[in-house]
Motif scaffolding. Structure first.
Motif, mmCIF file in Angstrom:
data_model
loop_
_atom_site.group_PDB
_atom_site.id
_atom_site.type_symbol
_atom_site.label_atom_id
_atom_site.label_comp_id
_atom_site.label_asym_id
_atom_site.label_seq_id
_atom_site.Cartn_x
_atom_site.Cartn_y
_atom_site.Cartn_z
ATOM 1 N N GLU A 1 -1.825 3.960 -0.601
ATOM 2 C CA GLU A 1 -2.600 3.012 -1.390
ATOM 3 C C GLU A 1 -2.105 3.053 -2.825
ATOM 4 O OE1 GLU A 1 -5.045 0.969 -0.246
ATOM 5 O OE2 GLU A 1 -4.610 1.719 1.761
ATOM 6 N N THR A 2 -2.040 1.884 -3.447
ATOM 7 C CA THR A 2 -1.677 1.834 -4.852
ATOM 8 C C THR A 2 -2.805 1.166 -5.609
ATOM 9 O OG1 THR A 2 -0.535 -0.267 -4.586
ATOM 10 C CG2 THR A 2 0.806 1.732 -4.401
ATOM 11 N N THR A 3 -2.932 1.510 -6.870
ATOM 12 C CA THR A 3 -3.941 0.902 -7.717
ATOM 13 C C THR A 3 -3.250 0.247 -8.896
ATOM 14 O OG1 THR A 3 -4.244 2.830 -9.138
ATOM 15 C CG2 THR A 3 -5.564 2.761 -7.109
ATOM 16 N N THR A 4 -4.008 -0.517 -9.658
ATOM 17 C CA THR A 4 -3.423 -1.193 -10.811
ATOM 18 C C THR A 4 -2.992 -0.188 -11.873
ATOM 19 O OG1 THR A 4 -5.631 -1.502 -11.731
ATOM 20 C CG2 THR A 4 -4.712 -3.321 -10.427
ATOM 21 N N ARG A 5 -3.489 1.048 -11.826
ATOM 22 C CA ARG A 5 -3.084 2.067 -12.801
ATOM 23 C C ARG A 5 -1.739 2.678 -12.486
ATOM 24 N NH1 ARG A 5 -8.184 5.604 -12.189
ATOM 25 N NH2 ARG A 5 -7.933 4.643 -10.178
ATOM 26 N N ASP A 6 -1.268 2.531 -11.252
ATOM 27 C CA ASP A 6 0.041 3.053 -10.879
ATOM 28 C C ASP A 6 1.127 2.229 -11.553
ATOM 29 O OD1 ASP A 6 -1.005 4.951 -9.114
ATOM 30 O OD2 ASP A 6 -0.980 3.542 -7.442
ATOM 31 N N THR A 7 2.171 2.890 -11.981
ATOM 32 C CA THR A 7 3.306 2.151 -12.520
ATOM 33 C C THR A 7 4.132 1.617 -11.352
ATOM 34 O OG1 THR A 7 4.799 4.044 -12.567
ATOM 35 C CG2 THR A 7 3.386 3.696 -14.521
ATOM 36 N N PRO A 8 4.903 0.572 -11.580
ATOM 37 C CA PRO A 8 5.790 0.093 -10.518
ATOM 38 C C PRO A 8 6.750 1.189 -10.035
ATOM 39 C CG PRO A 8 5.590 -1.568 -12.216
ATOM 40 C CD PRO A 8 4.915 -0.327 -12.747
ATOM 41 N N ALA A 9 7.269 1.973 -10.966
ATOM 42 C CA ALA A 9 8.175 3.061 -10.582
ATOM 43 C C ALA A 9 7.471 4.066 -9.681
ATOM 44 C CB ALA A 9 8.728 3.753 -11.825
ATOM 45 N N ALA A 10 6.230 4.399 -10.003
ATOM 46 C CA ALA A 10 5.473 5.355 -9.192
ATOM 47 C C ALA A 10 5.211 4.796 -7.799
ATOM 48 C CB ALA A 10 4.162 5.719 -9.885
ATOM 49 N N ALA A 11 4.995 3.495 -7.697
ATOM 50 C CA ALA A 11 4.777 2.889 -6.382
ATOM 51 C C ALA A 11 6.002 3.069 -5.491
ATOM 52 C CB ALA A 11 4.427 1.407 -6.535
ATOM 53 N N VAL A 12 7.185 2.880 -6.056
ATOM 54 C CA VAL A 12 8.416 3.006 -5.279
ATOM 55 C C VAL A 12 8.687 4.469 -4.931
ATOM 56 C CG1 VAL A 12 10.916 2.649 -5.296
ATOM 57 C CG2 VAL A 12 9.391 0.876 -6.208
ATOM 58 N N THR A 13 8.549 5.368 -5.894
ATOM 59 C CA THR A 13 8.834 6.777 -5.603
ATOM 60 C C THR A 13 7.804 7.364 -4.635
ATOM 61 O OG1 THR A 13 7.727 7.495 -7.634
ATOM 62 C CG2 THR A 13 10.126 7.177 -7.742
ATOM 63 N N ALA A 14 6.557 6.929 -4.726
ATOM 64 C CA ALA A 14 5.534 7.403 -3.784
ATOM 65 C C ALA A 14 5.840 6.911 -2.373
ATOM 66 C CB ALA A 14 4.148 6.948 -4.227
ATOM 67 N N MET A 15 6.352 5.699 -2.262
ATOM 68 C CA MET A 15 6.735 5.181 -0.953
ATOM 69 C C MET A 15 7.821 6.058 -0.337
ATOM 70 S SD MET A 15 9.503 3.387 0.568
ATOM 71 C CE MET A 15 10.298 2.469 -0.732
ATOM 72 N N VAL A 16 8.845 6.375 -1.128
ATOM 73 C CA VAL A 16 9.930 7.206 -0.609
ATOM 74 C C VAL A 16 9.420 8.600 -0.258
ATOM 75 C CG1 VAL A 16 12.106 8.350 -1.219
ATOM 76 C CG2 VAL A 16 11.815 5.898 -1.617
ATOM 77 N N ALA B 1 6.810 -1.023 -1.957
ATOM 78 C CA ALA B 1 5.978 0.111 -1.544
ATOM 79 C C ALA B 1 5.484 -0.054 -0.106
ATOM 80 C CB ALA B 1 4.798 0.277 -2.500
ATOM 81 N N GLY B 2 5.426 -1.294 0.362
ATOM 82 C CA GLY B 2 5.033 -1.549 1.740
ATOM 83 C C GLY B 2 6.076 -1.146 2.769
ATOM 84 N N SER B 3 7.215 -0.667 2.316
ATOM 85 C CA SER B 3 8.256 -0.205 3.236
ATOM 86 C C SER B 3 7.813 1.021 4.026
ATOM 87 C CB SER B 3 9.549 0.112 2.475
ATOM 88 O OG SER B 3 10.078 -1.057 1.900
ATOM 89 N N THR B 4 6.693 1.587 3.657
ATOM 90 C CA THR B 4 6.142 2.683 4.461
ATOM 91 C C THR B 4 5.888 2.221 5.894
ATOM 92 O OG1 THR B 4 3.898 2.131 3.739
ATOM 93 C CG2 THR B 4 5.065 3.862 2.509
ATOM 94 N N TYR B 5 5.736 0.914 6.071
ATOM 95 C CA TYR B 5 5.497 0.340 7.405
ATOM 96 C C TYR B 5 6.505 0.866 8.418
ATOM 97 C CZ TYR B 5 5.393 -3.093 11.174
ATOM 98 O OH TYR B 5 5.331 -3.690 12.398
ATOM 99 N N TYR B 6 7.781 0.893 8.044
ATOM 100 C CA TYR B 6 8.826 1.293 8.981
ATOM 101 C C TYR B 6 8.671 2.755 9.399
ATOM 102 C CZ TYR B 6 10.728 -2.984 6.999
ATOM 103 O OH TYR B 6 10.879 -4.272 6.579
ATOM 104 N N ALA B 7 8.382 3.608 8.447
ATOM 105 C CA ALA B 7 8.191 5.024 8.750
ATOM 106 C C ALA B 7 6.885 5.253 9.501
ATOM 107 C CB ALA B 7 8.222 5.857 7.477
ATOM 108 N N ASP B 8 5.845 4.524 9.105
ATOM 109 C CA ASP B 8 4.559 4.643 9.790
ATOM 110 C C ASP B 8 4.673 4.205 11.253
ATOM 111 O OD1 ASP B 8 3.278 5.648 7.531
ATOM 112 O OD2 ASP B 8 2.599 3.661 6.882
ATOM 113 N N ALA B 9 5.590 3.279 11.524
ATOM 114 C CA ALA B 9 5.795 2.826 12.903
ATOM 115 C C ALA B 9 6.283 3.981 13.782
ATOM 116 C CB ALA B 9 6.803 1.676 12.940
#
Length: 153
Positions: free
Chosen positions: A3-18, A140-148
């Protein structure tokens, strides 16, 4: 899915996904060779890593082209529509090491680029398409592939 919130930076969204993808990938050396059927697609550990990396590269090329004032080149990948022979190979400890190196480096490239942009550049991005802030959230939605594939521990 993270989950991401508006307080997350775009960079944090990508690194959290990875980070999320690699946490799951750490369990994939236990994969028994049975592909996961999710929605109308087939997923394996190698395919999940391939799709995350390809998605990151595709949108990074888009971001860089738009910043340079160019029209992004369309990708011609088959994406999730195909499962290659390589996707069906066992996922070894060496494959995990390679995935960690590849995805961590891509995440750093993304984070460095996004952190160098101003809020105005993130929200009023040049060219057509999502703003770069929205692009990072999409990525950040690329987690879909790993979650699959899931947690195989």
């Amino acid at each position: 899915m993270i989950e991401t919130t508006t307080r997350d930076t775009p960079a944090a969204a990508v690194t959290a996904m990875v980070d999320h993808v690699l946490d799951l990938a750490a369990t994939w050396t236990a994969w028994d060779g049975t592909p996961a059927h999710v929605d109308d697609r087939v997923y394996t550990p190698h395919k999940a890593v391939r799709r995350v990396a390809d998605h990151m590269i595709d949108h990074l090329a888009e971001l860089e082209a738009r910043l340079a004032g160019e029209t992004p080149r369309p990708d011609h990948w088959h994406a999730s529509a195909i499962t290659t022979e390589a996707d069906l190979a066992p996922f070894t400890a060496q494959d995990l090491d390679e995935a960690r190196s590849r995805l961590t480096r891509l995440a750093r490239i993304w984070a460095n680029r996004l952190d160098a942009l101003t809020d105005e550049q993130l929200d009023r991005s040049p060219g057509e398409g999502w703003s770069f802030r929205e692009l990072a959230r999409h990525l950040a939605g690329s987690t879909y592939y790993a979650d699959a594939v899931g947690d195989l521990s």
